[in-house]
Scaffold this motif. Structure first.
Motif, short mmCIF file in Angstrom:
data_model
loop_
_atom_site.label_atom_id
_atom_site.label_comp_id
_atom_site.label_asym_id
_atom_site.label_seq_id
_atom_site.Cartn_x
_atom_site.Cartn_y
_atom_site.Cartn_z
N VAL B 15 0.83 -1.21 0.00
CA VAL B 15 0.00 0.00 0.00
C VAL B 15 0.86 1.26 0.00
CG1 VAL B 15 -1.90 -1.16 1.19
CG2 VAL B 15 -0.19 0.04 2.52
N HIS B 20 4.47 0.20 1.67
CA HIS B 20 4.40 -0.51 2.94
C HIS B 20 3.77 -1.88 2.69
CE1 HIS B 20 4.86 3.53 4.82
NE2 HIS B 20 5.49 2.82 5.72
N GLN B 22 1.74 -4.71 4.20
CA GLN B 22 0.85 -5.03 5.30
C GLN B 22 0.63 -6.54 5.34
OE1 GLN B 22 -1.72 -0.86 5.52
NE2 GLN B 22 -2.72 -2.70 4.75
N ARG B 24 -1.17 -9.77 7.19
CA ARG B 24 -2.19 -10.28 8.12
C ARG B 24 -1.92 -11.76 8.38
NH1 ARG B 24 -8.52 -10.23 6.61
NH2 ARG B 24 -7.95 -12.12 5.48
N ARG B 42 -2.04 -8.31 12.82
CA ARG B 42 -1.48 -7.53 11.71
C ARG B 42 -0.21 -6.81 12.13
NH1 ARG B 42 -3.71 -6.01 6.88
NH2 ARG B 42 -5.82 -6.77 6.41
N HIS B 43 0.68 -6.67 11.15
CA HIS B 43 1.82 -5.78 11.28
C HIS B 43 2.18 -5.26 9.90
CE1 HIS B 43 4.06 -9.41 10.08
NE2 HIS B 43 5.11 -8.62 9.80
N VAL B 44 2.96 -4.21 9.87
CA VAL B 44 3.33 -3.56 8.61
C VAL B 44 4.84 -3.49 8.51
CG1 VAL B 44 3.02 -1.52 7.15
CG2 VAL B 44 1.24 -2.15 8.80
#
Lengths: 194, 83
Positions: B15, B20, B22, B24, B42-44
């Protein structure tokens, strides 16, 4: 198969499958079980601004950094929940330090579940703010600790007042934290299109 | 009755201007093969992130999209931050 259902809504006792075409329902619709929508739904209008296309809830892991680092840190708890409705993400977080470590510098909150949109060039702080409604083990702060989300990023900068009567936009650094600092916070930020 | 737990990265998204990534992660609980629970974490991954702890799939995605040009642009974005 397409169709229009007027004042009489039939009672479906088994699955109804439409291979193609739309149903238009001219009356209230009650669904007494789950509804699965592969696309989105329009609420209150048919424009893109009325379109809701996503809902999700889950967990994330908040991590505090000092000057971008977290050397020697440990937590007794660092847990978070998120709820995403459309382009709005709401987060809840609890961070309880066991050891704040040895890193120094300004405080940032990292680990956000979604990247924040950089939706305006006016500022890097895009308006998404998390307020620590309950905190302990902080020193020399004269207002509640706040985290302001940085646009185009996955971190939030920490701000408060570091002098009595000072403004709320003072950077907060590691010296305000202790090995027993505990933070509880919540807030929302925007993740939609520019 | 057999309960099983499975963890998998079920969504990897790219995104924004700075790509970035992302991620899940879904944890799925099944009873006798039928899903009874699904939770997400979640983390990015930002362009400047240490990706050594990521899965091989996420590392591959990051390697593909976090080009030097993207990293440079992201670094410039961070350096230009103004309140």
């Amino acid at each position: 198969m397409g169709g229009y259902l007027g004042s009489q809504i039939p009672s479906f006792v088994s699955d109804v499958t439409s291979a193609s075409g739309d149903f238009t329902i001219g009356s209230d619709l009650t669904v007494n079980s789950d509804a699965t929508v592969s696309g989105g739904i329009y609420l209150g209008g048919t424009g893109s601004a009325n379109y809701l296309d996503d809902y999700e809830e889950g967990n994330w892991t908040p991590v505090i950094k000092f000057g971008g680092n977290s050397a020697g840190q440990s937590y007794s708890a660092n847990v978070g929940k998120y709820i995403k409705v459309g382009d709005l993400v709401t987060v809840f977080g609890v961070v309880l330090f066991a050891n704040k470590g040895t890193s120094t510098g300004n405080v940032t909150l990292t680990g956000l579940p979604f990247s924040a949109t950089d939706w305006t060039n006016v500022t890097s702080i895009e308006g998404g703010t998390f307020v620590c409604s309950f905190s302990s083990g902080l020193s020399n702060l004269y207002n509640p600790l706040m985290f302001a989300v940085v646009g185009g990023n996955t971190v939030a900068n920490a701000y408060s007042s570091t002098s009595d009567g000072g403004s709320l936009d003072d950077n907060v650094d590691n010296t305000k934290f202790s090995n027993s600092t505990g933070l509880r916070f919540s807030g929302s930020y925007y993740v939609g299109p520019v | 009755m057999a309960l099983t737990e499975e963890t998998k990265e079920d969504k990897i998204e790219i995104v924004g201007d700075f790509k970035h990534v992302q991620v899940r992660t879904a944890t799925v609980i099944k009873r006798d093969g039928v899903e009874i629970s699904r939770t997400y974490h979640r983390h990015v991954v930002a362009p400047n992130a240490d990706i050594t702890g990521e899965s091989t799939e996420v590392q591959a995605v990051c390697a593909a999209v976090h080009t030097q040009a993207v990293k440079d642009a992201y670094a410039a974005h961070l350096a230009a931050q103004e309140v």
